[in-house]
Motif scaffolding. Structure first.
Motif, short mmCIF file in Angstrom:
data_model
loop_
_atom_site.label_atom_id
_atom_site.label_comp_id
_atom_site.label_asym_id
_atom_site.label_seq_id
_atom_site.Cartn_x
_atom_site.Cartn_y
_atom_site.Cartn_z
N CYS A 274 -51.20 -2.30 -28.74
CA CYS A 274 -51.48 -1.49 -30.02
C CYS A 274 -51.70 -0.10 -30.22
O CYS A 274 -51.28 0.51 -30.84
CB CYS A 274 -52.78 -2.16 -30.36
SG CYS A 274 -53.59 -1.83 -32.21
N HIS B 112 -57.00 -11.87 -33.55
CA HIS B 112 -55.86 -11.85 -32.75
C HIS B 112 -54.96 -12.63 -33.80
O HIS B 112 -55.27 -13.60 -34.28
CB HIS B 112 -55.95 -13.06 -31.58
CG HIS B 112 -56.61 -12.31 -30.24
ND1 HIS B 112 -57.39 -11.15 -30.38
CD2 HIS B 112 -56.29 -12.47 -29.09
CE1 HIS B 112 -57.62 -10.72 -29.14
NE2 HIS B 112 -56.80 -11.46 -28.12
N GLU C 7 -58.85 -2.10 -41.41
CA GLU C 7 -57.72 -1.74 -40.64
C GLU C 7 -57.68 -0.37 -40.25
O GLU C 7 -57.09 -0.10 -39.25
CB GLU C 7 -56.24 -1.94 -41.39
CG GLU C 7 -55.21 -1.71 -40.92
CD GLU C 7 -53.98 -2.20 -41.74
OE1 GLU C 7 -52.72 -1.86 -41.41
OE2 GLU C 7 -53.93 -3.00 -42.68
N THR D 231 -61.98 -6.96 -34.34
CA THR D 231 -60.33 -7.32 -34.52
C THR D 231 -60.43 -8.87 -34.60
O THR D 231 -61.09 -9.52 -33.82
CB THR D 231 -59.77 -6.55 -33.31
OG1 THR D 231 -60.04 -7.62 -31.92
CG2 THR D 231 -60.02 -4.95 -32.93
N THR E 106 -63.21 -8.87 -29.99
CA THR E 106 -62.01 -9.14 -30.15
C THR E 106 -62.32 -10.72 -30.50
O THR E 106 -63.35 -11.47 -30.32
CB THR E 106 -61.18 -9.17 -28.91
OG1 THR E 106 -61.71 -9.76 -27.80
CG2 THR E 106 -61.02 -7.69 -28.64
N ILE F 86 -52.94 -7.52 -32.14
CA ILE F 86 -54.25 -7.16 -32.50
C ILE F 86 -54.20 -6.50 -33.80
O ILE F 86 -53.46 -5.71 -34.33
CB ILE F 86 -54.89 -6.12 -31.59
CG1 ILE F 86 -55.11 -6.75 -30.09
CG2 ILE F 86 -56.16 -5.40 -31.99
CD1 ILE F 86 -56.33 -7.30 -30.07
N GLN F 87 -55.46 -6.89 -34.82
CA GLN F 87 -55.40 -6.43 -36.02
C GLN F 87 -56.93 -6.12 -35.97
O GLN F 87 -57.92 -6.77 -36.08
CB GLN F 87 -55.11 -7.52 -36.96
CG GLN F 87 -55.01 -7.06 -38.30
CD GLN F 87 -54.30 -7.97 -39.28
OE1 GLN F 87 -54.81 -8.71 -40.17
NE2 GLN F 87 -52.90 -8.01 -39.45
N PHE F 88 -57.11 -4.77 -36.60
CA PHE F 88 -58.61 -4.27 -36.94
C PHE F 88 -58.88 -4.58 -38.22
O PHE F 88 -58.15 -4.87 -39.17
CB PHE F 88 -58.71 -2.77 -36.70
CG PHE F 88 -58.80 -2.25 -35.34
CD1 PHE F 88 -60.02 -2.34 -34.61
CD2 PHE F 88 -57.59 -2.04 -34.41
CE1 PHE F 88 -60.06 -1.92 -33.02
CE2 PHE F 88 -57.53 -1.92 -33.15
CZ PHE F 88 -58.79 -1.70 -32.54
N GLU F 89 -60.18 -5.10 -38.40
CA GLU F 89 -60.71 -5.13 -39.59
C GLU F 89 -62.25 -4.38 -39.73
O GLU F 89 -63.17 -4.62 -38.91
CB GLU F 89 -61.19 -6.87 -39.86
CG GLU F 89 -60.15 -7.55 -39.78
CD GLU F 89 -60.64 -9.21 -40.14
OE1 GLU F 89 -61.57 -9.26 -39.84
OE2 GLU F 89 -59.68 -9.94 -40.24
N MET G 82 -54.32 -5.15 -26.78
CA MET G 82 -54.80 -3.73 -27.37
C MET G 82 -54.21 -2.71 -26.77
O MET G 82 -54.13 -1.74 -27.53
CB MET G 82 -56.54 -3.79 -26.88
CG MET G 82 -57.16 -2.55 -27.24
SD MET G 82 -57.50 -2.45 -29.07
CE MET G 82 -58.45 -3.82 -29.44
N ILE H 7 -65.44 -3.01 -28.92
CA ILE H 7 -64.45 -3.42 -29.81
C ILE H 7 -64.90 -5.24 -29.76
O ILE H 7 -64.35 -5.68 -28.50
CB ILE H 7 -63.14 -3.27 -29.47
CG1 ILE H 7 -62.88 -1.83 -29.58
CG2 ILE H 7 -62.16 -4.06 -30.35
CD1 ILE H 7 -61.54 -1.14 -29.31
#
Length: 311
Positions: A20, A181, A297, A179, A154, A292-295, A17, A152
């Protein structure tokens, strides 16, 4: 000044994170410095510069696993110090940053922050719901939620976590983000060359027979991410978090890789930075990193811009 921390000791993805966020601000043209405690690092200095974004000055033994790993990216300066205020003063004096990111600082409050981000594992956000030392909770959830600016989750999954759903009732007014992984093949070292990896992509490992080893707070999450990638796991050697590998450990890993007929030995970036580069391995070695990828984005990026940059 932005703090990235968690409620449960270890294993929520603070370092990915932090990376990121650092990249987010760099893309916006901002100068970033990361400050970390340097946990388990053996540096004798009160505060130290691990790397300046171009050159690395301390090894993993002195800096600690995560600070060294971040400094090795050579994308932003990394400073360590148990006293975050002193580390912050050094960062300002040496690098004159626009943004300071505090890695694992939610409970370390000597340095004033503009934004406190609280990371929680989606499946077990409260661990076993017991405070240290009986459990892994660093402080009660209600107390932590009272000073967090955003939560957040994860390692999120499509199916709902019952505990996560319950916690939402306590944080209705607070921004909440999810997020996932995303593992990737960070490095590939050829020692045996039976694996026939051509493009250094994680997809290249699909169907390959591997032996895993890792020393993480949540070794099971490493196993799960690899198993979901279509890779055949023959064995997984688990070590405790921040483990310092000995020669006997390498011999054991090699022996199991030979015995099982593994094409590749897989480990994590966090573990690989502690390895002697002169080690000889019984199979090719793949080093797995995590992003880390946010959803969705863009929601978190917009939140940070509005709160920190008034954009």
């Amino acid at each position: 000044v932005i703090s990235i921390g968690n409620l449960v000791a270890g294993g929520t993805g603070k370092t990915p994170m932090t990376i990121c966020l650092a990249r987010l601000f760099k893309d916006l043209g901002k100068k970033v410095v990361v400050i970390s405690r340097g946990y388990r690092g053996k540096s004798l200095e009160e505060v130290s510069i691990v790397g300046d974004g171009h050159q690395v000055y301390l090894d993993a033994d002195k800096a600690g696993d995560e600070p060294y790993m971040m400094a090795s990216l050579k994308q932003f300066p990394v400073v360590i110090g148990k006293n975050r205020y002193q580390a912050g003063q050094l960062a300002v004096k040496r690098f004159n940053p626009d943004v300071i990111l505090l890695d694992d600082a939610f409970q370390h409050r000597k340095l004033k922050r503009d934004l406190d981000l609280l990371l929680m594992d989606y499946d077990k956000p409260l661990g076993n719901k017991r405070l240290l030392p009986a459990g892994r909770l660093r402080e009660p959830f209600q107390q932590a939620a009272g000073r967090a600016d955003a939560v957040i989750f994860t390692r999120s999954r499509p199916e709902e976590s019952k505990t996560a759903v319950k916690l939402r009732h306590h944080i209705k007014e607070m921004p909440l983000f999810k997020t996932v992984h995303v593992p990737f093949l960070a490095e590939f070292k050829a020692f045996d060359s039976r694996a026939d990896i051509k493009q250094n992509q994680l997809n290249d490992l699909e169907g390959k027979k591997v032996v895993l080893f890792s020393g993480l707070a949540t070794n099971a999450s490493f196993y799960r991410s690899i198993s979901q990638s279509g890779i055949i796991i023959l064995d997984h050697l688990e070590f405790k978090d921040h483990y310092r590998y000995k020669k006997a450990d390498i011999l054991r890993i090699n022996a199991i890789a030979r015995q099982k007929g593994a094409h590749i030995i897989l480990t994590t970036q966090k573990d690989w930075v502690k390895m002697d580069r002169n080690c000889v391995w019984a199979a090719d070695v793949g080093v797995i990193g995590v992003e880390i990828q946010f959803e969705p984005e863009d929601a978190f990026s917009l939140f940070v811009k509005q709160r920190c940059l008034n954009l």
